[in-house]
Design a protein around this motif. Structure first.
Motif, PDB file in Angstrom:
ATOM      1  N   ILE A 135      82.268 -46.552  13.969  1.00  0.00           N
ATOM      2  CA  ILE A 135      81.632 -47.863  14.016  1.00  0.00           C
ATOM      3  C   ILE A 135      82.452 -48.818  14.868  1.00  0.00           C
ATOM      4  CG2 ILE A 135      80.520 -47.570  11.757  1.00  0.00           C
ATOM      5  CD1 ILE A 135      82.621 -49.424  10.547  1.00  0.00           C
ATOM      6  N   SER A 136      81.750 -49.802  15.454  1.00  0.00           N
ATOM      7  CA  SER A 136      82.396 -50.800  16.302  1.00  0.00           C
ATOM      8  C   SER A 136      81.851 -52.184  15.993  1.00  0.00           C
ATOM      9  CB  SER A 136      82.166 -50.485  17.783  1.00  0.00           C
ATOM     10  OG  SER A 136      82.772 -49.266  18.127  1.00  0.00           O
ATOM     11  N   GLN A 137      82.700 -53.164  16.177  1.00  0.00           N
ATOM     12  CA  GLN A 137      82.415 -54.552  15.820  1.00  0.00           C
ATOM     13  C   GLN A 137      81.863 -55.324  17.009  1.00  0.00           C
ATOM     14  OE1 GLN A 137      85.916 -56.343  14.180  1.00  0.00           O
ATOM     15  NE2 GLN A 137      85.090 -58.424  14.156  1.00  0.00           N
ATOM     16  N   GLY A 138      80.689 -55.928  16.822  1.00  0.00           N
ATOM     17  CA  GLY A 138      80.120 -56.788  17.842  1.00  0.00           C
ATOM     18  C   GLY A 138      80.794 -58.155  17.866  1.00  0.00           C
ATOM     19  N   ARG A 139      80.462 -58.959  18.869  1.00  0.00           N
ATOM     20  CA  ARG A 139      81.149 -60.242  19.094  1.00  0.00           C
ATOM     21  C   ARG A 139      81.049 -61.197  17.918  1.00  0.00           C
ATOM     22  NH1 ARG A 139      79.372 -64.820  22.841  1.00  0.00           N
ATOM     23  NH2 ARG A 139      77.623 -63.438  23.339  1.00  0.00           N
ATOM     24  N   PHE A 140      79.894 -61.228  17.242  1.00  0.00           N
ATOM     25  CA  PHE A 140      79.701 -62.181  16.158  1.00  0.00           C
ATOM     26  C   PHE A 140      79.913 -61.561  14.774  1.00  0.00           C
ATOM     27  CE2 PHE A 140      77.025 -63.703  19.704  1.00  0.00           C
ATOM     28  CZ  PHE A 140      77.686 -64.908  19.946  1.00  0.00           C
ATOM     29  N   ALA A 141      80.295 -60.303  14.746  1.00  0.00           N
ATOM     30  CA  ALA A 141      80.585 -59.643  13.467  1.00  0.00           C
ATOM     31  C   ALA A 141      82.021 -59.937  13.057  1.00  0.00           C
ATOM     32  CB  ALA A 141      80.368 -58.142  13.594  1.00  0.00           C
ATOM     33  N   THR A 142      82.211 -60.147  11.776  1.00  0.00           N
ATOM     34  CA  THR A 142      83.547 -60.406  11.228  1.00  0.00           C
ATOM     35  C   THR A 142      84.124 -59.119  10.645  1.00  0.00           C
ATOM     36  OG1 THR A 142      82.719 -60.924   9.020  1.00  0.00           O
ATOM     37  CG2 THR A 142      82.799 -62.738  10.628  1.00  0.00           C
ATOM     38  N   GLU A 143      85.374 -59.213  10.234  1.00  0.00           N
ATOM     39  CA  GLU A 143      85.987 -58.064   9.563  1.00  0.00           C
ATOM     40  C   GLU A 143      85.242 -57.735   8.273  1.00  0.00           C
ATOM     41  OE1 GLU A 143      88.350 -56.066  10.668  1.00  0.00           O
ATOM     42  OE2 GLU A 143      88.376 -57.207  12.535  1.00  0.00           O
ATOM     43  N   ALA A 144      84.691 -58.771   7.633  1.00  0.00           N
ATOM     44  CA  ALA A 144      83.909 -58.535   6.414  1.00  0.00           C
ATOM     45  C   ALA A 144      82.656 -57.723   6.722  1.00  0.00           C
ATOM     46  CB  ALA A 144      83.531 -59.867   5.765  1.00  0.00           C
ATOM     47  N   HIS A 145      82.020 -58.014   7.850  1.00  0.00           N
ATOM     48  CA  HIS A 145      80.847 -57.236   8.251  1.00  0.00           C
ATOM     49  C   HIS A 145      81.216 -55.783   8.530  1.00  0.00           C
ATOM     50  CE1 HIS A 145      79.132 -61.308   9.599  1.00  0.00           C
ATOM     51  NE2 HIS A 145      78.375 -60.890   8.601  1.00  0.00           N
ATOM     52  N   VAL A 146      82.350 -55.585   9.190  1.00  0.00           N
ATOM     53  CA  VAL A 146      82.815 -54.227   9.469  1.00  0.00           C
ATOM     54  C   VAL A 146      83.090 -53.490   8.160  1.00  0.00           C
ATOM     55  CG1 VAL A 146      84.666 -52.849  10.496  1.00  0.00           C
ATOM     56  CG2 VAL A 146      83.756 -54.823  11.724  1.00  0.00           C
ATOM     57  N   ALA A 147      83.674 -54.198   7.195  1.00  0.00           N
ATOM     58  CA  ALA A 147      83.966 -53.576   5.899  1.00  0.00           C
ATOM     59  C   ALA A 147      82.680 -53.162   5.188  1.00  0.00           C
ATOM     60  CB  ALA A 147      84.769 -54.541   5.031  1.00  0.00           C
ATOM     61  N   ILE A 148      81.648 -54.001   5.284  1.00  0.00           N
ATOM     62  CA  ILE A 148      80.348 -53.662   4.674  1.00  0.00           C
ATOM     63  C   ILE A 148      79.780 -52.409   5.322  1.00  0.00           C
ATOM     64  CG2 ILE A 148      77.944 -54.398   4.458  1.00  0.00           C
ATOM     65  CD1 ILE A 148      79.026 -57.281   4.159  1.00  0.00           C
ATOM     66  N   ALA A 149      79.796 -52.379   6.657  1.00  0.00           N
ATOM     67  CA  ALA A 149      79.265 -51.212   7.372  1.00  0.00           C
ATOM     68  C   ALA A 149      80.074 -49.963   7.057  1.00  0.00           C
ATOM     69  CB  ALA A 149      79.273 -51.477   8.873  1.00  0.00           C
ATOM     70  N   LYS A 150      81.378 -50.121   6.970  1.00  0.00           N
ATOM     71  CA  LYS A 150      82.238 -48.977   6.662  1.00  0.00           C
ATOM     72  C   LYS A 150      81.915 -48.419   5.280  1.00  0.00           C
ATOM     73  CE  LYS A 150      87.101 -47.569   6.998  1.00  0.00           C
ATOM     74  NZ  LYS A 150      87.384 -47.039   5.666  1.00  0.00           N
TER      75      LYS A 150
END
Length: 285
Positions: A135-150
């Motif tokens: 998975i990769s983080q888009g410009r407006f995604a936060t670390e919290a969003h990455v954690a949710i996706a993970k």
């Protein structure tokens, strides 16, 4: 992640099905998942009957109900499909894309809002909880969003967080990877038939051979070339077989296969941008 999260899948193909199959075995209940697609009502009925998920023919309604929207349509349909739901997407939502080759910035541009996008590349082994997902983080995604996706993709296998520029390579390697293994098994089954082995017996032997080899790679620190040499006695049967593979440039073919799949991922992204531009430039009717 809160258990009452609602997830909407835009697209009901094999990848969406694999993810849903894995997700409802672990963290999510079927009623938390909404599935919609372009026009295939029979496919939606199948998804509802098989997995107990909710289905919706009105894509905008399905999107508005969601906390997480997973883009799982065919890449060639992405520009039109994303444009059709853009007005229903809110900046509070997390958009997860499993579209091969499609950059997060392209998705943000198509939506026209500063929305959080996380791009993911799982594979269809998600259906049995054995996906290898990056998975990769888009410009407006936060670390919290990455954690949710993970957390979401960990319900269907292992997850690695990588820079987005690496996702084309991931797509060619592990995203498409199961098909390469299945293709190998097809060849092994054909060979078994030609040398006279019973089909059922051959299948059992082939599958256990692949499972055992994978587990050896996973549980030892030895390089695959070392493990291969340990099986290959001078003048023996394995050496004779390997010599044929070398004559047919087997490793070169596999490398070329993965490189071409990687290139195709890049091409798909460019094609979507071109399609989106053409769609935007077309006169309204």
């Amino acid at each position: 992640m809160q258990q009452e999260t609602t997830i909407t899948f835009i697209g009901a193909g094999s990848m969406a099905e694999a993810l849903i199959s894995g997700m409802i075995k672990t963290l999510y209940r079927p009623e938390q998942i909404i599935v919609t697609n372009r026009c295939n009502q029979k496919r939606l009925e199948y998804m509802k009957k098989t997995y107990g998920v909710r289905t919706e023919t009105n894509k905008e309604k399905a999107v508005k109900e969601a906390d997480i929207v997973i883009l799982a349509m065919k890449p060639k349909d992405a520009a039109e499909s994303i444009a059709s739901i853009a007005s229903a997407i809110g900046e509070h939502q997390l958009i997860i894309s499993v579209l091969a080759g499609v950059m997060t910035e392209t998705i943000v541009s198509l939506i026209g809002k500063n929305v959080a996008v996380v791009r993911a590349m799982p594979n269809t082994s998600a259906a049995i909880g054995q996906s290898a997902t990056a998975i990769s983080q888009g410009r407006f995604a936060t670390e919290a969003h990455v954690a949710i996706a993970k957390t979401l993709f960990e319900t269907v296998g292992i997850v690695a967080v990588v820079p987005e520029h690496d996702l084309h390579a991931v797509t060619g390697l592990s995203g498409s990877g199961p098909a390469y293994v299945y293709y190998l098994v097809e060849a092994m089954e054909k060979a078994a038939e030609e040398i006279g082995l019973d089909r059922i017996v051959a299948k059992q032997l082939i599958l256990q051979t692949i499972i055992g080899a994978a587990q050896m790679l996973q549980t030892t620190n030895k390089h695959p070339s070392i493990l291969r040499k340990e099986v290959t006695s001078p003048g023996g049967t394995t050496e004779a077989g390997i010599q044929v593979l070398e004559r047919y440039r087997y490793q070169e073919a596999v490398v070329a296969c993965i490189k071409r799949a990687t290139e195709r991922s890049e091409e798909l992204g460019k094609e979507l941008i071109s399609s989106a531009f053409s769609h935007a430039a077309a006169p309204s009717r």
